[in-house]
Design an enzyme around this catalytic site. Structure first.
Site, mmCIF file in Angstrom:
data_model
loop_
_atom_site.group_PDB
_atom_site.id
_atom_site.type_symbol
_atom_site.label_atom_id
_atom_site.label_comp_id
_atom_site.label_asym_id
_atom_site.label_seq_id
_atom_site.Cartn_x
_atom_site.Cartn_y
_atom_site.Cartn_z
ATOM 1 N N GLY A 8 1.164 -1.508 -0.016
ATOM 2 C CA GLY A 8 -0.059 0.040 0.225
ATOM 3 C C GLY A 8 0.933 1.016 -0.061
ATOM 4 O O GLY A 8 1.785 1.581 0.837
ATOM 5 N N ARG A 39 1.251 -5.001 -5.485
ATOM 6 C CA ARG A 39 0.928 -5.657 -4.279
ATOM 7 C C ARG A 39 1.692 -6.881 -6.100
ATOM 8 O O ARG A 39 1.107 -7.274 -6.909
ATOM 9 C CB ARG A 39 0.066 -6.613 -3.460
ATOM 10 C CG ARG A 39 -0.002 -5.776 -2.946
ATOM 11 C CD ARG A 39 -0.983 -6.086 -1.742
ATOM 12 N NE ARG A 39 -1.179 -4.626 -0.899
ATOM 13 C CZ ARG A 39 -1.913 -3.213 0.028
ATOM 14 N NH1 ARG A 39 -2.823 -3.345 -1.606
ATOM 15 N NH2 ARG A 39 -1.688 -2.895 0.722
ATOM 16 N N ASP A 73 5.192 -4.986 5.694
ATOM 17 C CA ASP A 73 5.874 -6.111 6.291
ATOM 18 C C ASP A 73 5.772 -7.332 4.801
ATOM 19 O O ASP A 73 7.292 -7.963 4.852
ATOM 20 C CB ASP A 73 5.178 -6.888 7.059
ATOM 21 C CG ASP A 73 3.732 -6.958 6.959
ATOM 22 O OD1 ASP A 73 3.414 -6.665 5.689
ATOM 23 O OD2 ASP A 73 3.258 -8.028 7.344
ATOM 24 N N THR A 132 4.634 2.046 5.690
ATOM 25 C CA THR A 132 3.031 2.060 5.462
ATOM 26 C C THR A 132 2.131 3.441 6.104
ATOM 27 O O THR A 132 3.016 3.034 7.860
ATOM 28 C CB THR A 132 3.513 0.046 5.877
ATOM 29 O OG1 THR A 132 1.644 -0.130 6.120
ATOM 30 C CG2 THR A 132 4.017 0.068 7.122
ATOM 31 N N ASP A 161 -0.107 2.186 8.185
ATOM 32 C CA ASP A 161 -0.819 1.107 8.646
ATOM 33 C C ASP A 161 0.954 1.226 10.859
ATOM 34 O O ASP A 161 -0.020 0.727 11.716
ATOM 35 C CB ASP A 161 -0.361 -0.602 8.172
ATOM 36 C CG ASP A 161 -1.724 -0.648 8.089
ATOM 37 O OD1 ASP A 161 -1.854 -1.368 6.699
ATOM 38 O OD2 ASP A 161 -2.211 0.295 8.096
ATOM 39 N N ASP A 188 2.697 -0.668 11.117
ATOM 40 C CA ASP A 188 2.222 -2.470 12.380
ATOM 41 C C ASP A 188 4.363 -2.830 11.171
ATOM 42 O O ASP A 188 3.533 -4.651 12.217
ATOM 43 C CB ASP A 188 0.910 -3.263 11.149
ATOM 44 C CG ASP A 188 1.300 -3.675 9.797
ATOM 45 O OD1 ASP A 188 0.366 -4.105 9.401
ATOM 46 O OD2 ASP A 188 2.530 -2.577 9.304
ATOM 47 N N ARG A 220 -5.472 -2.752 9.021
ATOM 48 C CA ARG A 220 -5.307 -3.605 8.224
ATOM 49 C C ARG A 220 -5.428 -4.634 10.017
ATOM 50 O O ARG A 220 -6.674 -4.177 10.440
ATOM 51 C CB ARG A 220 -4.305 -4.136 7.218
ATOM 52 C CG ARG A 220 -4.736 -5.647 7.029
ATOM 53 C CD ARG A 220 -2.771 -5.738 6.255
ATOM 54 N NE ARG A 220 -2.652 -5.287 5.820
ATOM 55 C CZ ARG A 220 -2.333 -4.956 4.138
ATOM 56 N NH1 ARG A 220 -3.882 -5.985 3.680
ATOM 57 N NH2 ARG A 220 -2.296 -4.218 3.257
HETATM 58 O O1 F6P Z 1 -1.812 -1.593 3.957
HETATM 59 C C1 F6P Z 1 -1.954 -0.224 3.924
HETATM 60 C C2 F6P Z 1 -3.365 -0.274 3.751
HETATM 61 O O2 F6P Z 1 -4.118 0.629 3.280
HETATM 62 C C3 F6P Z 1 -4.814 -1.000 4.822
HETATM 63 O O3 F6P Z 1 -4.567 -0.403 5.978
HETATM 64 C C4 F6P Z 1 -5.737 -1.317 4.321
HETATM 65 O O4 F6P Z 1 -6.385 -2.273 5.071
HETATM 66 C C5 F6P Z 1 -5.132 -2.077 3.166
HETATM 67 O O5 F6P Z 1 -4.116 -0.793 2.572
HETATM 68 C C6 F6P Z 1 -5.879 -1.533 1.508
HETATM 69 O O6 F6P Z 1 -5.108 -2.349 0.738
HETATM 70 P P1 F6P Z 1 -5.785 -2.213 -0.489
HETATM 71 O O7 F6P Z 1 -5.421 -0.346 -1.043
HETATM 72 O O8 F6P Z 1 -5.139 -2.955 -2.222
HETATM 73 O O9 F6P Z 1 -7.199 -1.588 -0.990
#
Ligand code: F6P
Length: 319
Positions: A11, A72, A103, A125, A127, A129, A171
């Protein structure tokens, strides 16, 4: 060493561009050539490279997102995908790689490292995390974005004497909700790390309104439960007008704060210096005011510990 590459993965997060800028300019300062890899590990597999000079990173320090794009990449999880990536890096004479991301990024980086490509990671990120670092790039910006939303919602919640559930990203982590909730004075924080007790939350809301509070703001980290169900349940339990605001993807954008720009600049520069010193298989981490290198093995498959003291503090200060 003559040439390194840099990529962003997972992300996107505000501050990634500041990190890319620091990597490129520090590398060129030390006489290296730099290749940007487009769309994360997918770019390595597809050979999607761009030569980067000082001008490539002009006027981006203030921009959210990533000029290299990100993605990803499931194909990179396969040995065949990684072999293709390695072949492309050899063809481009890339001797080391800097990866900026969450991660999942470091799992891929560890594999490449094992295949003989020195890799240094930078935590990026919203998050936050990632263990072993106080902050990841993007976290300070998202907390301020959520705080701005809390302030705006608080105005209308007070005008209508309502209860608001605000869903934030993260997340499976409660880091964003905890930091923004503490800063925003939220009445309740629902975090994945804390057992959910809606009866207790409802009692707190009713007690607060009974003593004269004009609103109640409940921050819900997305990893806890379905936010509309939580909202409907709280409305039943409190008998109060309860609304939901899902912040969504605005949390991923915006101009990075000064803190995130400084963190990104320091980590980007340090990552290049570590590579020049022959180090690899490490992630840049901030501890207090110091940038350290932490082994990938210490990061992967570990969960960042929530600051339970801050959680208790937020609960006390919101009575
Ligand atoms: O990892 C960052 C994040 O924004 C999370 O907080 C969220 O759940 C996820 O990415 C959303 O993923 P995507 O951008 O693939 O919808």
């Amino acid at each position: 060493m003559k040439k390194i590459a840099v990529l962003t993965s997972g992300g996107d997060a505000p501050g990634m561009n500041a990190a890319i800028r620091a990597v490129v300019r520090t590398a060129i300062y030390h006489g290296l050539e730099v290749c940007g890899v487009k769309r994360g590990y997918a770019g390595l597999i597809n050979g999607d490279f761009i030569e980067m000079g000082l001008g490539s990173v002009a006027d981006i320090i203030h921009r959210g997102g990533t000029i290299l794009q990100t993605a990803r990449c499931d194909e990179f999880r396969s040995p065949k995908g990684r072999e293709k990536a390695l072949e492309n890096m050899h063809k481009k004479e890339i001797e080391a790689l800097i990866t900026i991301g969450g991660d999942g990024t470091f799992r891929g980086a560890l594999e490449l490292n094992k295949m003989g490509i020195p890799v240094v990671g930078i935590p990026g990120t919203i998050d936050n995390d990632i263990p072993c670092t106080d902050n990841s790039i993007g976290f300070d910006t998202v907390v301020n974005t959520v705080l701005d939303a809390i302030n705006k919602i608080r105005d209308t919640a007070t005008s209508h004497e309502r209860v608001f559930v605000i869903e934030v990203m993260g997340r499976n982590s409660g880091e964003i909700a905890l930091a923004a909730g503490l800063a925003g004075g939220a009445e309740s924080l629902l975090l994945p790390e804390i057992e959910l007790d809606l009866n207790m939350v409802a009692e707190n809301v009713k007690r607060g309104m009974a003593r004269g509070k004009r609103h109640s703001i409940i921050l819900l980290a997305e990893g806890v439960a379905h936010s509309m169900e939580i909202t409907e349940e709280l409305s039943k339990l409190t008998g109060l007008d309860t609304r939901l605001s899902i912040l969504g993807y605005i949390q991923r954008g915006g101009s990075p704060t000064a803190l995130d720009r400084i963190l990104a600049s320091r980590m980007g520069a340090e990552a290049v210096k570590r590579i020049l010193r022959g180090e690899k298989g490490i992630m840049m981490a901030v501890s207090g005011n110091e940038i350290k290198g932490i082994e990938f093995e210490s990061i992967i498959n570990r969960k960042k510990k929530l600051n339970y003291d801050d959680y208790r503090l937020a609960s006390i200060l919101s009575i």
